[in-house]
Design a protein around this motif. Structure first.
Motif, PDB file in Angstrom:
ATOM      1  N   GLU A  39     -32.162  -7.249 -73.610  1.00 45.87           N
ATOM      2  CA  GLU A  39     -32.065  -8.232 -74.690  1.00 45.87           C
ATOM      3  C   GLU A  39     -30.761  -8.050 -75.458  1.00 45.87           C
ATOM      4  O   GLU A  39     -30.083  -9.028 -75.798  1.00 45.87           O
ATOM      5  CB  GLU A  39     -33.257  -8.078 -75.635  1.00 45.87           C
ATOM      6  N   ALA A  40     -30.386  -6.803 -75.715  1.00 46.51           N
ATOM      7  CA  ALA A  40     -29.123  -6.532 -76.412  1.00 46.51           C
ATOM      8  C   ALA A  40     -27.943  -7.025 -75.591  1.00 46.51           C
ATOM      9  O   ALA A  40     -26.992  -7.603 -76.138  1.00 46.51           O
ATOM     10  CB  ALA A  40     -28.992  -5.033 -76.690  1.00 46.51           C
ATOM     11  N   ASP A  41     -28.001  -6.825 -74.285  1.00 48.19           N
ATOM     12  CA  ASP A  41     -26.909  -7.273 -73.421  1.00 48.19           C
ATOM     13  C   ASP A  41     -26.808  -8.790 -73.419  1.00 48.19           C
ATOM     14  O   ASP A  41     -25.705  -9.348 -73.416  1.00 48.19           O
ATOM     15  CB  ASP A  41     -27.126  -6.754 -71.996  1.00 48.19           C
ATOM     16  N   ARG A  42     -27.956  -9.463 -73.435  1.00 50.42           N
ATOM     17  CA  ARG A  42     -27.944 -10.937 -73.455  1.00 50.42           C
ATOM     18  C   ARG A  42     -27.343 -11.467 -74.752  1.00 50.42           C
ATOM     19  O   ARG A  42     -26.685 -12.512 -74.759  1.00 50.42           O
ATOM     20  CB  ARG A  42     -29.367 -11.488 -73.280  1.00 50.42           C
ATOM     21  N   ARG A  43     -27.562 -10.749 -75.839  1.00 46.53           N
ATOM     22  CA  ARG A  43     -27.051 -11.212 -77.133  1.00 46.53           C
ATOM     23  C   ARG A  43     -25.591 -10.839 -77.349  1.00 46.53           C
ATOM     24  O   ARG A  43     -24.795 -11.650 -77.816  1.00 46.53           O
ATOM     25  CB  ARG A  43     -27.897 -10.611 -78.263  1.00 46.53           C
ATOM     26  N   VAL A  44     -25.250  -9.598 -77.013  1.00 46.46           N
ATOM     27  CA  VAL A  44     -23.908  -9.097 -77.310  1.00 46.46           C
ATOM     28  C   VAL A  44     -22.912  -9.477 -76.229  1.00 46.46           C
ATOM     29  O   VAL A  44     -21.746  -9.783 -76.531  1.00 46.46           O
ATOM     30  CB  VAL A  44     -23.948  -7.564 -77.492  1.00 46.46           C
ATOM     31  N   GLY A  45     -23.341  -9.471 -74.971  1.00 47.86           N
ATOM     32  CA  GLY A  45     -22.430  -9.740 -73.864  1.00 47.86           C
ATOM     33  C   GLY A  45     -21.617 -11.018 -74.022  1.00 47.86           C
ATOM     34  O   GLY A  45     -20.376 -10.993 -73.910  1.00 47.86           O
ATOM     35  N   ALA A  51     -22.580  -0.991 -64.575  1.00 45.51           N
ATOM     36  CA  ALA A  51     -21.811  -1.532 -63.450  1.00 45.51           C
ATOM     37  C   ALA A  51     -21.571  -3.031 -63.624  1.00 45.51           C
ATOM     38  O   ALA A  51     -20.478  -3.537 -63.327  1.00 45.51           O
ATOM     39  CB  ALA A  51     -22.555  -1.263 -62.140  1.00 45.51           C
ATOM     40  N   GLU A  52     -22.582  -3.738 -64.121  1.00 43.63           N
ATOM     41  CA  GLU A  52     -22.419  -5.172 -64.366  1.00 43.63           C
ATOM     42  C   GLU A  52     -21.384  -5.422 -65.456  1.00 43.63           C
ATOM     43  O   GLU A  52     -20.547  -6.328 -65.341  1.00 43.63           O
ATOM     44  CB  GLU A  52     -23.764  -5.789 -64.760  1.00 43.63           C
ATOM     45  N   SER A  53     -21.424  -4.612 -66.506  1.00 43.28           N
ATOM     46  CA  SER A  53     -20.453  -4.766 -67.595  1.00 43.28           C
ATOM     47  C   SER A  53     -19.041  -4.481 -67.098  1.00 43.28           C
ATOM     48  O   SER A  53     -18.086  -5.170 -67.481  1.00 43.28           O
ATOM     49  CB  SER A  53     -20.801  -3.806 -68.749  1.00 43.28           C
TER      50      SER A  53
END
Length: 216
Positions: free
Chosen positions: A68-74, A135-137
């Protein structure tokens, strides 16, 4: 008055979000030691049995919280990088591209530290998921570097970009940890270091590209 009755799906989604928000609050205020299903449910205002409707265990909740954090911050981070690429001569746009992820890391210190630690622990149940997200980042950062004009036409150039991406991520995390530990109290000074690192590497890679083009 309008009918505000939630559907069963909406109510379930709301409860899941409350559990995630509760876990994040506990990490912020009590640290990892405060995480338990009972504590999370009490803070969320739901019965403990409800927890297992949404998550098998605490590890699964933490994985969901990280996603969820990645979806918001990414997207916010990528937008900052996009703006910097669109204005390559803007010093402030470049600073923003490094400031945004730093602020995101420092926004929830214990959650950030938990992610760093578990990623480095091969035996951690959260480690595999954390490494996959890293790895995705890194792959997204490489894409952003290419969009910013860095060369990626050869295997050597692509490998160098992977190295640069690893360096940027590692240095950003180090600056964030130093800020949280009080060693680097001025976040803008940490941004200075990141910008200087990236500017030097970018100049070197672009010079190598121009040199290869001139000799061909």
């Amino acid at each position: 008055m309008p009918d505000v009755t939630l559907s069963r799906r909406e109510a379930k989604d709301l409860t899941r979000r409350r559990l995630l928000a509760s876990a994040l609050r506990i990490l912020d205020t009590e640290g990892e030691a405060g995480l338990s299903t009972g504590n999370v449910c009490r803070n969320a205002g739901v019965a403990q049995s409800t927890f297992y409707v949404h998550f098998r265990n605490m590890h699964e909740l933490l994985e969901a919280l990280a996603e969820e954090a990645d979806r918001r911050v990414g997207p916010v981070v990528r937008e900052a990088r996009r703006r910097s690429s669109a204005e390559p001569h803007s010093a402030e746009r470049l600073r923003e591209a490094f400031r945004v992820p730093l602020e995101a890391m420092c926004g929830h210190p214990e959650f950030f530290r938990l992610g760093v630690r578990t990623r480095l622990e091969p035996s951690s149940p959260l480690g595999e998921a954390a490494r996959a997200r890293a790895a995705e980042s890194r792959a997204r950062l490489v894409e952003d570097l290419v969009a910013a004009g860095l060369p990626a036409a050869t295997d050597l150039q692509r490998r160098r970009l992977d190295m640069v991406a690893d360096g940027v991520v590692a240095l950003t995390e180090t600056m964030a940890l130093g800020h949280l530990d009080g060693r680097y109290p001025d976040l803008e000074e940490a941004v200075d270091v990141l910008v200087a690192f990236f500017a030097g590497v970018r100049a070197q890679l672009l010079a190598g590209r121009d040199s290869d083009a001139g000799s061909s």
